[in-house]
Motif scaffolding. Sequence first.
Motif, short mmCIF file in Angstrom:
data_model
loop_
_atom_site.label_atom_id
_atom_site.label_comp_id
_atom_site.label_asym_id
_atom_site.label_seq_id
_atom_site.Cartn_x
_atom_site.Cartn_y
_atom_site.Cartn_z
N SER A 77 34.07 7.76 -1.68
CA SER A 77 33.86 9.08 -2.29
C SER A 77 34.39 9.09 -3.71
O SER A 77 35.46 8.53 -3.98
CB SER A 77 34.57 10.17 -1.48
N PRO A 78 33.66 9.76 -4.61
CA PRO A 78 34.13 9.81 -5.99
C PRO A 78 35.26 10.80 -6.18
O PRO A 78 35.41 11.75 -5.41
CB PRO A 78 32.89 10.29 -6.75
N GLN A 79 36.02 10.58 -7.24
CA GLN A 79 36.91 11.62 -7.73
C GLN A 79 36.01 12.55 -8.53
O GLN A 79 35.13 12.10 -9.25
CB GLN A 79 37.96 11.03 -8.66
N ARG A 80 36.20 13.82 -8.40
CA ARG A 80 35.46 14.77 -9.25
C ARG A 80 36.44 15.25 -10.29
O ARG A 80 37.47 15.83 -9.97
CB ARG A 80 34.88 15.88 -8.41
N PHE A 81 36.10 14.96 -11.53
CA PHE A 81 37.06 15.14 -12.60
C PHE A 81 36.48 16.06 -13.67
O PHE A 81 35.44 15.76 -14.26
CB PHE A 81 37.38 13.77 -13.21
N SER A 82 37.14 17.19 -13.93
CA SER A 82 36.75 18.10 -14.99
C SER A 82 37.18 17.53 -16.33
O SER A 82 38.31 17.05 -16.47
CB SER A 82 37.39 19.47 -14.79
N LEU A 83 36.29 17.59 -17.31
CA LEU A 83 36.62 17.12 -18.65
C LEU A 83 37.09 18.26 -19.57
O LEU A 83 37.38 18.03 -20.74
CB LEU A 83 35.41 16.41 -19.27
N SER A 105 32.94 16.87 -24.89
CA SER A 105 32.33 17.92 -25.71
C SER A 105 30.98 18.38 -25.19
O SER A 105 30.47 19.40 -25.66
CB SER A 105 32.21 17.45 -27.17
N HIS A 106 30.39 17.66 -24.21
CA HIS A 106 29.08 18.08 -23.73
C HIS A 106 28.84 17.82 -22.24
O HIS A 106 27.77 18.11 -21.72
CB HIS A 106 27.96 17.44 -24.56
N VAL A 107 29.83 17.28 -21.55
CA VAL A 107 29.73 17.04 -20.10
C VAL A 107 30.91 17.77 -19.45
O VAL A 107 32.05 17.42 -19.69
CB VAL A 107 29.79 15.52 -19.78
N PRO A 108 30.64 18.79 -18.64
CA PRO A 108 31.75 19.56 -18.08
C PRO A 108 32.60 18.80 -17.06
O PRO A 108 33.80 19.01 -16.99
CB PRO A 108 31.08 20.77 -17.44
N ASP A 109 31.97 17.94 -16.27
CA ASP A 109 32.72 17.20 -15.26
C ASP A 109 31.96 15.93 -14.90
O ASP A 109 30.78 15.80 -15.20
CB ASP A 109 32.96 18.05 -14.00
N PRO A 134 18.05 19.54 -24.55
CA PRO A 134 17.77 18.91 -23.26
C PRO A 134 19.03 18.62 -22.45
O PRO A 134 20.11 18.46 -23.00
CB PRO A 134 17.09 17.59 -23.65
N PHE A 135 18.83 18.52 -21.14
CA PHE A 135 19.84 17.98 -20.24
C PHE A 135 19.70 16.47 -20.24
O PHE A 135 18.60 15.94 -20.45
CB PHE A 135 19.64 18.49 -18.81
N GLN A 136 20.79 15.77 -19.97
CA GLN A 136 20.76 14.33 -19.78
C GLN A 136 21.61 13.97 -18.57
O GLN A 136 22.71 14.52 -18.39
CB GLN A 136 21.30 13.58 -21.00
N LEU A 137 21.10 13.05 -17.77
CA LEU A 137 21.88 12.45 -16.71
C LEU A 137 22.48 11.19 -17.30
O LEU A 137 21.76 10.31 -17.76
CB LEU A 137 20.99 12.10 -15.51
N LEU A 138 23.81 11.14 -17.34
CA LEU A 138 24.52 10.03 -17.99
C LEU A 138 25.30 9.21 -16.96
O LEU A 138 25.88 9.76 -16.03
CB LEU A 138 25.51 10.56 -19.02
N ALA A 139 25.29 7.90 -17.19
CA ALA A 139 26.17 6.99 -16.47
C ALA A 139 27.08 6.34 -17.49
O ALA A 139 26.63 5.90 -18.55
CB ALA A 139 25.36 5.93 -15.73
N VAL A 140 28.35 6.30 -17.19
CA VAL A 140 29.35 5.71 -18.07
C VAL A 140 30.02 4.57 -17.33
O VAL A 140 30.41 4.72 -16.17
CB VAL A 140 30.41 6.77 -18.48
N VAL A 141 30.14 3.44 -18.00
CA VAL A 141 30.91 2.31 -17.48
C VAL A 141 31.94 1.98 -18.55
O VAL A 141 31.58 1.77 -19.70
CB VAL A 141 30.01 1.10 -17.18
N THR A 142 33.20 1.96 -18.14
CA THR A 142 34.27 1.75 -19.12
C THR A 142 35.47 1.06 -18.47
O THR A 142 35.69 1.17 -17.27
CB THR A 142 34.69 3.09 -19.75
N ASP A 143 36.24 0.40 -19.30
CA ASP A 143 37.52 -0.12 -18.81
C ASP A 143 38.68 0.71 -19.39
O ASP A 143 39.84 0.35 -19.26
CB ASP A 143 37.69 -1.60 -19.13
N ILE A 144 38.34 1.85 -19.98
CA ILE A 144 39.34 2.75 -20.57
C ILE A 144 39.66 3.83 -19.55
O ILE A 144 38.78 4.60 -19.13
CB ILE A 144 38.81 3.36 -21.89
N ASP A 145 40.91 3.89 -19.13
CA ASP A 145 41.34 4.88 -18.15
C ASP A 145 41.14 6.29 -18.69
O ASP A 145 41.24 6.54 -19.89
CB ASP A 145 42.81 4.70 -17.78
N VAL A 146 40.89 7.23 -17.77
CA VAL A 146 40.81 8.63 -18.15
C VAL A 146 42.18 9.06 -18.64
O VAL A 146 43.18 8.84 -17.94
CB VAL A 146 40.38 9.50 -16.95
N PRO A 147 42.27 9.64 -19.84
CA PRO A 147 43.59 10.03 -20.36
C PRO A 147 44.21 11.19 -19.60
O PRO A 147 43.57 11.99 -19.03
CB PRO A 147 43.32 10.41 -21.81
#
Length: 147
Positions: A77-83, A105-109, A134-147
């Motif tokens: 299960s994912p973590q659901r994280f508000s930005l 700045s443009h993705v709420p969670d 427009p809306f966009q469905l985004l996928a992010v792959v990163t090695d940078i931890d969520v601050p």
Amino acid sequence: MTLAQHLATIDLLCSWEFPVEHGRSGTGTGGPGYHIAELATSDDFWEDDGTRRQETEDRFDADRDGLSELLSGRWGSPQRFSLASLFARSADGEDIPEPWSSLSSHVPDVHLWQEGTHGRWVALGVSQWDGELPFQLLAVVTDIDVP
């Protein structure tokens, strides 16, 4: 694109090296430590009374949730994280690292996992910069931890 194609894109991003500099890529944008794929983009809403916008938002949320369910089969299960807090901290002058600063700045969670093979973070979110855009469905792959 189908959910299977979205999964294939995420798999590619998990295996790719990160770019040395910020810039556009074949799937979206990237920079040191991250890739952002624009999996789907809607039409804009300049001539809309609000009905089409709401239907589109619901469809993009459903696509994110469907893709999230498939990824949950891999990584749990994912973590659901508000930005929102990152956006507020950035607005207060705190230096938030990319990709989290621009996303906030443009993705709420986001739905967030740490994939097992490379230990990278994988996030899914629905973006909209403004009510007419427009809306966009985004996928992010990163090695940078969520601050």
